[in-house]
Design a protein around this motif. Structure first.
Motif, short mmCIF file in Angstrom:
data_model
loop_
_atom_site.label_atom_id
_atom_site.label_comp_id
_atom_site.label_asym_id
_atom_site.label_seq_id
_atom_site.Cartn_x
_atom_site.Cartn_y
_atom_site.Cartn_z
N ARG A 1 -26.41 70.70 68.10
CA ARG A 1 -26.94 70.16 69.38
C ARG A 1 -25.90 69.55 70.02
O ARG A 1 -24.76 68.99 69.46
CB ARG A 1 -28.28 69.67 68.95
CG ARG A 1 -29.38 70.32 68.53
CD ARG A 1 -30.53 69.60 68.52
NE ARG A 1 -30.67 68.49 67.69
CZ ARG A 1 -31.29 68.39 66.30
NH1 ARG A 1 -31.74 69.63 65.86
NH2 ARG A 1 -31.26 67.32 65.42
N SER A 2 -26.25 69.32 71.38
CA SER A 2 -25.04 68.31 71.98
C SER A 2 -25.57 66.79 71.82
O SER A 2 -26.73 66.81 71.55
CB SER A 2 -25.26 68.83 73.50
OG SER A 2 -26.51 68.71 74.14
N VAL A 3 -24.68 65.90 72.28
CA VAL A 3 -24.81 64.47 72.11
C VAL A 3 -24.13 63.72 73.07
O VAL A 3 -22.88 64.13 73.05
CB VAL A 3 -24.69 64.11 70.59
CG1 VAL A 3 -23.61 64.36 70.17
CG2 VAL A 3 -25.44 62.80 70.36
N ASP A 4 -24.33 62.68 73.33
CA ASP A 4 -23.47 61.85 74.24
C ASP A 4 -22.62 60.89 73.15
O ASP A 4 -23.39 60.31 72.33
CB ASP A 4 -24.37 60.98 75.16
CG ASP A 4 -24.97 61.66 76.30
OD1 ASP A 4 -24.45 62.86 76.61
OD2 ASP A 4 -25.88 61.18 77.01
N TYR A 5 -21.55 60.96 73.56
CA TYR A 5 -20.47 60.13 72.49
C TYR A 5 -19.27 59.34 73.30
O TYR A 5 -18.62 60.39 73.89
CB TYR A 5 -20.14 61.03 71.31
CG TYR A 5 -19.16 60.22 70.31
CD1 TYR A 5 -19.69 59.18 69.72
CD2 TYR A 5 -18.01 60.73 70.16
CE1 TYR A 5 -18.79 58.56 68.58
CE2 TYR A 5 -17.08 59.86 69.30
CZ TYR A 5 -17.69 59.07 68.44
OH TYR A 5 -16.66 58.37 67.48
N LYS A 6 -19.20 58.22 73.48
CA LYS A 6 -18.18 57.67 74.04
C LYS A 6 -18.21 58.04 75.50
O LYS A 6 -16.89 58.30 76.19
CB LYS A 6 -17.06 57.74 73.14
CG LYS A 6 -17.03 57.05 72.02
CD LYS A 6 -15.47 56.99 71.29
CE LYS A 6 -15.71 56.42 69.98
NZ LYS A 6 -14.30 56.51 69.22
N GLY A 7 -19.40 58.19 76.24
CA GLY A 7 -19.29 58.47 77.54
C GLY A 7 -19.05 60.06 77.93
O GLY A 7 -18.81 60.40 78.96
N SER A 8 -19.11 60.84 76.84
CA SER A 8 -19.03 62.39 77.14
C SER A 8 -20.21 63.10 76.41
O SER A 8 -20.61 62.52 75.32
CB SER A 8 -17.56 62.80 76.44
OG SER A 8 -16.46 62.18 77.23
N THR A 9 -20.29 64.15 76.77
CA THR A 9 -21.49 65.05 76.29
C THR A 9 -20.75 65.99 75.44
O THR A 9 -19.93 66.70 76.00
CB THR A 9 -22.39 65.71 77.35
OG1 THR A 9 -22.91 64.68 78.08
CG2 THR A 9 -23.34 66.42 76.59
N LEU A 10 -20.83 66.02 74.11
CA LEU A 10 -20.16 66.87 73.25
C LEU A 10 -21.12 67.78 72.50
O LEU A 10 -22.21 67.54 72.32
CB LEU A 10 -19.34 65.98 72.20
CG LEU A 10 -18.44 64.88 72.59
CD1 LEU A 10 -17.92 64.36 71.49
CD2 LEU A 10 -17.26 65.27 73.55
N ARG A 11 -20.50 68.99 71.89
CA ARG A 11 -21.04 70.00 71.26
C ARG A 11 -20.40 70.98 70.67
O ARG A 11 -19.21 71.17 71.40
CB ARG A 11 -22.09 70.92 72.23
CG ARG A 11 -22.97 71.77 71.27
CD ARG A 11 -23.87 72.80 72.03
NE ARG A 11 -24.67 73.50 71.57
CZ ARG A 11 -24.21 74.70 70.84
NH1 ARG A 11 -22.93 75.00 70.99
NH2 ARG A 11 -25.17 75.37 70.13
N PHE A 12 -20.24 71.38 69.46
CA PHE A 12 -19.44 72.28 68.59
C PHE A 12 -19.72 73.69 69.26
O PHE A 12 -20.82 74.14 68.98
CB PHE A 12 -19.47 72.34 67.11
CG PHE A 12 -19.21 70.91 66.68
CD1 PHE A 12 -18.21 70.04 67.00
CD2 PHE A 12 -20.00 70.45 65.73
CE1 PHE A 12 -17.99 68.86 66.26
CE2 PHE A 12 -19.79 68.96 64.83
CZ PHE A 12 -18.95 68.18 65.64
N PRO A 13 -18.94 74.14 69.90
CA PRO A 13 -18.95 75.44 70.61
C PRO A 13 -19.11 76.61 69.58
O PRO A 13 -19.81 77.81 69.82
CB PRO A 13 -17.76 75.76 71.61
CG PRO A 13 -16.82 74.86 71.17
CD PRO A 13 -17.55 73.67 70.39
N TRP A 14 -18.60 76.40 68.40
CA TRP A 14 -18.54 77.19 67.30
C TRP A 14 -19.54 77.20 66.32
O TRP A 14 -19.80 78.01 65.52
CB TRP A 14 -17.17 77.38 66.46
CG TRP A 14 -16.85 75.85 66.22
CD1 TRP A 14 -16.11 74.80 66.99
CD2 TRP A 14 -17.38 75.08 65.02
NE1 TRP A 14 -16.13 73.70 66.23
CE2 TRP A 14 -16.86 73.78 65.28
CE3 TRP A 14 -18.40 75.20 63.94
CZ2 TRP A 14 -17.14 72.79 64.42
CZ3 TRP A 14 -18.62 74.20 63.22
CH2 TRP A 14 -18.00 73.01 63.38
N SER A 15 -20.61 76.32 66.52
CA SER A 15 -21.74 75.90 65.38
C SER A 15 -22.90 76.54 66.04
O SER A 15 -23.24 76.10 67.17
CB SER A 15 -21.66 74.49 65.41
OG SER A 15 -22.99 74.17 64.33
#
Length: 299
Positions: free
Chosen positions: A188-202
């Motif tokens: 899933r995506s998550v907000d981290y240090k001002g950015s929305t991150l997600r592993f595109p390969w997962s």
């Protein structure tokens, strides 16, 4: 049942040592017997009278697990985990303190490759040694390789940070780390240090985060956000109180208190000389002693 499982794996591992004769010097084999009270499985696992509390196989109410801490080459860990699986154990844990012991996530890859069902995880990692996204990526990668067979046990940090003159993370940092690690580790995506991150390969990864705690505020946090609670001591009265505290915190947070998995750990050394066996597990009190000292100093 708990003792029988620990004895079975202890006997099997001892037999392996004798048969192979590959391990020179003193072999410290500490099977850290763990029983996890599975969700909805037991109404009151700590009512200790003479009446049996569980009918049928242990897997109906408890999950057997082992922490392998041995002074041998890490190349043997996979074989020992495979032997544990053959003896009915469901989880294999290792410590995560990179100066005192080997890097666990490399070992997990070997263990998962040589077993079929067993789950692995750190008992426990912390928010400070690795970036939270790295921890999530490690678990998600193992899940992509071997299926969802890891659990992230996490606490504030003890030897892993103290040995390098660091300090345990705050509870606020631990809470945030749990959220980031679980979301990223579950595709899933998550907000981290001002950015929305997600592993595109997962895709399809599902990661549970079990929280190690001792003090009142940490127990509350475990109940509020943890998928499980790890307690590294086995005094029945203390464990009963702590589990009730976690369940109450979960209920107060609007969660089902029975949805939290409980993992209670105690050291075991298999043998016949009681004095010798006691000496072999005295290290465990020292290992968790820092947490107790912190609690005494604070409260």
């Amino acid at each position: 049942l708990y003792a029988a499982f620990a004895a079975a794996v202890g006997a099997g591992l001892t037999g392996l040592v004798r048969q192979r004769r590959r391990y020179s010097g003193q072999v410290a084999l500490f099977a850290l017997g763990v029983f996890a009270v599975v969700r909805y499985a037991i109404e009151d696992p700590f009512r200790y009278d003479s009446t049996p509390q569980i009918a049928g196989p242990i897997t109906l109410g408890q999950v057997a697990a082992v922490v392998i801490v041995i002074v041998v080459a890490v190349a043997h860990f996979g074989r020992l985990a495979k032997l544990a699986e053959e003896h009915g154990f469901d989880y294999v844990w290792t410590f995560d303190s990179h100066i005192l012991w080997q890097e666990p996530y490399v070992i997990y890859s070997q263990i998962l490759d040589q077993t079929r069902k067993i789950k692995v995880g750190p008992m426990v990692t912390n928010p400070s040694t690795r970036d939270w996204t790295v921890l999530a990526s490690l678990h998600a990668t193992l899940h992509e390789m071997y299926g969802n067979r890891t659990v992230c046990g996490i606490g504030r940090g003890d030897s892993a940070v103290r040995v390098t003159n660091g300090a345990p993370a705050t509870l606020a940092e631990l809470r945030d780390a749990i959220h980031v690690i679980r979301e990223l580790g579950s595709s899933r995506s998550v907000d981290y240090k001002g950015s929305t991150l997600r592993f595109p390969w997962s895709t399809g990864s599902s990661l549970e985060v079990w929280v190690a705690a001792y003090g009142p505020k940490a127990l509350q946090l475990a109940g509020e956000v943890g998928d499980g609670f790890i307690l590294q001591l086995a005094d029945i009265d203390i464990a009963k109180w702590m589990i009730e505290t976690v369940r109450n915190a979960a209920a107060d947070a609007g969660r089902d208190p029975m949805s939290v998995t409980f993992c209670v750990a105690a050291p075991n050394y298999i043998g016949t000389d009681e004095a010798h066996m006691r000496d072999q597990v005295r290290w465990f009190g020292g290992m968790v002693g820092n947490h107790i000292a912190d609690i005494v100093a604070r409260y």
